[in-house]
Design a protein around this motif. Sequence first.
Motif, mmCIF file in Angstrom:
data_model
loop_
_atom_site.group_PDB
_atom_site.id
_atom_site.type_symbol
_atom_site.label_atom_id
_atom_site.label_comp_id
_atom_site.label_asym_id
_atom_site.label_seq_id
_atom_site.Cartn_x
_atom_site.Cartn_y
_atom_site.Cartn_z
ATOM 1 N N GLU A 3 0.731 -1.134 0.012
ATOM 2 C CA GLU A 3 0.119 0.027 -0.044
ATOM 3 C C GLU A 3 0.767 1.280 0.008
ATOM 4 O OE1 GLU A 3 -3.571 -0.044 0.011
ATOM 5 O OE2 GLU A 3 -3.389 -2.069 -0.322
ATOM 6 N N PRO A 7 -4.020 2.595 -2.238
ATOM 7 C CA PRO A 7 -4.858 1.527 -3.028
ATOM 8 C C PRO A 7 -4.988 1.817 -4.459
ATOM 9 C CG PRO A 7 -6.157 2.926 -1.593
ATOM 10 C CD PRO A 7 -4.828 3.398 -1.536
ATOM 11 N N LEU A 25 -7.314 -5.567 -4.193
ATOM 12 C CA LEU A 25 -7.012 -5.825 -2.889
ATOM 13 C C LEU A 25 -5.389 -6.871 -3.307
ATOM 14 C CD1 LEU A 25 -9.880 -7.012 -0.796
ATOM 15 C CD2 LEU A 25 -8.461 -4.878 -0.685
ATOM 16 N N GLU A 26 -5.596 -7.742 -4.283
ATOM 17 C CA GLU A 26 -4.461 -8.759 -4.269
ATOM 18 C C GLU A 26 -4.817 -9.446 -5.446
ATOM 19 O OE1 GLU A 26 -1.425 -10.092 -3.278
ATOM 20 O OE2 GLU A 26 -2.239 -9.815 -1.178
ATOM 21 N N PRO A 48 -9.908 -2.929 6.814
ATOM 22 C CA PRO A 48 -9.936 -4.189 5.833
ATOM 23 C C PRO A 48 -10.044 -5.494 6.884
ATOM 24 C CG PRO A 48 -8.234 -2.706 5.077
ATOM 25 C CD PRO A 48 -8.591 -2.001 6.242
ATOM 26 N N LEU A 93 -4.670 -12.601 2.154
ATOM 27 C CA LEU A 93 -5.086 -11.408 2.975
ATOM 28 C C LEU A 93 -4.798 -11.467 4.251
ATOM 29 C CD1 LEU A 93 -8.313 -10.757 0.665
ATOM 30 C CD2 LEU A 93 -5.993 -9.532 0.525
#
Length: 103
Positions: A3, A7, A25-26, A48, A93
């Motif tokens: 990050e 984002p 996110l990923e 998150p 995550l």
Amino acid sequence: MSEAYGPDFITLTDEDGTEFELEHLETLELNGETYMAFLPAEYEDADPSQALEEEDMGLIILKVIEENGEEQLSTLDSESELEAVYERFMELLFADEEEEADD
């Protein structure tokens, strides 16, 4: 996913022409396919780690496909594919969350 630069957001348009803003996110490779996990942009201010614990957090998983020589995002082909990819994303995550907590 780092990050360090903030984002990443993308805007997708569905078949009806409705636009959705998503936070990336990923990304992961699994069984020779590339998958990306997103949250709807309205979650951008949420913590998150709290969102991942909620069942209705809105995690969106899309597969990267190539169509007419161009990369596009697509829904997954089956419920079993979705479950396997979702489980792997959760591992990644939550591993990121644990690493941040250890630092």
